[in-house]
Design a protein around this motif. Structure first.
Motif, short mmCIF file in Angstrom:
data_model
loop_
_atom_site.label_atom_id
_atom_site.label_comp_id
_atom_site.label_asym_id
_atom_site.label_seq_id
_atom_site.Cartn_x
_atom_site.Cartn_y
_atom_site.Cartn_z
N ILE A 276 0.85 -1.21 0.00
CA ILE A 276 0.00 0.00 0.00
C ILE A 276 0.88 1.24 0.00
O ILE A 276 0.66 2.19 -0.76
CB ILE A 276 -0.94 0.00 1.23
N ARG A 277 1.92 1.24 0.85
CA ARG A 277 2.81 2.40 0.93
C ARG A 277 3.53 2.62 -0.40
O ARG A 277 3.66 3.75 -0.86
CB ARG A 277 3.82 2.19 2.07
N GLU A 278 3.98 1.54 -1.04
CA GLU A 278 4.66 1.68 -2.33
C GLU A 278 3.73 2.27 -3.38
O GLU A 278 4.13 3.14 -4.17
CB GLU A 278 5.15 0.30 -2.80
N GLN A 279 2.49 1.80 -3.39
CA GLN A 279 1.53 2.32 -4.36
C GLN A 279 1.28 3.81 -4.15
O GLN A 279 1.19 4.59 -5.11
CB GLN A 279 0.21 1.55 -4.27
N LEU A 280 1.18 4.23 -2.91
CA LEU A 280 0.92 5.64 -2.63
C LEU A 280 2.12 6.52 -3.02
O LEU A 280 1.94 7.64 -3.49
CB LEU A 280 0.57 5.82 -1.15
N VAL A 281 3.34 6.01 -2.81
CA VAL A 281 4.52 6.77 -3.23
C VAL A 281 4.55 6.92 -4.75
O VAL A 281 4.83 8.00 -5.28
CB VAL A 281 5.81 6.09 -2.72
N LEU A 282 4.23 5.85 -5.48
CA LEU A 282 4.19 5.92 -6.94
C LEU A 282 3.10 6.87 -7.40
O LEU A 282 3.29 7.65 -8.34
CB LEU A 282 3.95 4.52 -7.52
N ARG A 283 1.96 6.83 -6.74
CA ARG A 283 0.88 7.76 -7.09
C ARG A 283 1.32 9.21 -6.87
O ARG A 283 1.05 10.09 -7.69
CB ARG A 283 -0.35 7.42 -6.26
N ASP A 284 2.02 9.48 -5.75
CA ASP A 284 2.48 10.84 -5.49
C ASP A 284 3.45 11.32 -6.56
O ASP A 284 3.40 12.48 -6.98
CB ASP A 284 3.14 10.92 -4.11
#
Length: 334
Positions: A276-284
């Protein structure tokens, strides 16, 4: 070097960084305008609309006889007898960028928020459906009775924001699974689906980088073919810009590919916090790319290589080079 959330914060404020001026705008004029307020009467006829063709081109829909014409928006002003640099010319060049955010543009419609530097829209449901489908496929391959049951229940549940709640309820009431097991699992997976949906939405709202690259190439060719400017500093700067202008497009594609690959990697779905954290960093990072480049990509499309003032082309080239120098913006997770 691995990308961290802290490294992204080292970027300058994108909305105040080297502001973009659209070619042809008057001093003090705000562009893009809030609405597609075309001035030509035929562009304001009821029923007139622009929309994406299935092939990826722009369809110009006329109100009579269900006529539909596929238009190359970079040259449509010649067909439509609209003079370069005019209000309608510049509005027409905004249409491709706007159609990356909405399904259809009609005369008088508001200009989409990303072109006005507004905050991102809420995640569209079709992105949530796509992310959920990815999770269902993954759950089906996951060992564990609970995961298989949840995947089967989700297949039988109509798509929508309440899909997870309905599937969990089905597993508990019909499948006999304990609430203490299914509810936390469903909640974690819902957070993961939402995070990946945000990645898909951020990727879908990226500027039309390819159109910008084509216009940079056309402008460089027009300058180089004019004997008066064949070897001057601006022409040389454009030659230097050509090999690197594709960097934001390639970065955007790589970030999306990385997010999708991470969703397919084996991982205990009972504990997807890191994913989840990786996905949010990529989204940012995708959002940062979008905000830094949306207005500039749209401004390049307002160029007419044969008539746009050289000073305005020079300003756009400087904007692009300054954005390309922001290394954290293009650094991929490692």
């Amino acid at each position: 070097m691995p990308l961290s959330e802290a490294s992204l914060t080292s970027l300058p404020d994108p909305r105040g960084f080297d502001p973009v001026r659209f070619p042809g705008t008057a001093e003090g004029e705000t562009w893009p305008p809030p609405n597609f307020d075309f001035q030509a009467s035929w562009l304001r006829e009821p029923g007139m609309a622009f929309e994406r063709d299935p092939s990826g081109g722009i369809g110009l829909v006329r109100p009579y006889a269900h006529m539909r014409m596929l238009a190359d928006l970079e040259n449509a002003h010649l067909l439509l007898d609209i003079a370069p640099g005019t209000h309608d010319f510049r509005l027409l060049r905004l249409v491709p960028a706007a159609l990356r955010c909405v399904e259809r543009i009609r005369p008088g419609d508001p200009v989409p928020g990303p072109l006005l530097d507004e905050d991102p829209e809420p995640v569209a449901e079709h992105h949530l459906y796509a992310a959920t489908s990815e999770l269902v496929a993954r759950l089906a391959l996951t060992a564990g009775e609970e995961g298989e049951a949840l995947a089967e229940a989700m297949r039988r549940t109509p798509p929508g924001p309440s899909m997870f709640e309905a599937a969990i309820a089905h597993c508990i009431t019909k499948g006999g699974f304990p609430m203490a097991t299914m509810a936390p699992l469903g909640r974690r997976l819902q957070l993961l689906a939402n995070a990946h949906a945000r990645v898909l939405a951020a990727a879908a709202s990226q500027p039309d980088y390819e159109a910008m690259e084509r216009m940079v190439r056309r402008t460089r060719d027009a300058l180089g073919n004019d004997r008066r400017w064949a070897g001057d500093l601006l022409t040389r700067a454009m030659e230097g810009l050509l090999p690197i202008i594709g960097r934001p497009r390639r970065t955007s594609a790589a970030l999306l590919a990385g997010a999708e690959a991470a969703m397919r990697r084996p991982l205990p779905l009972e504990a997807p916090t890191r994913l989840i954290r990786e996905q949010l960093v990529l989204r940012d990072q995708l959002l940062d790319l979008s905000v830094f480049w949306h207005r500039l990509a749209a401004a390049w499309l307002a160029v007419d290589p044969d008539t746009t003032d050289r000073r305005e082309i020079e300003a756009l080239a400087r904007n692009a080079l300054r954005r390309l120098a922001l290394e954290p913006l293009y650094r991929l997770p490692g």
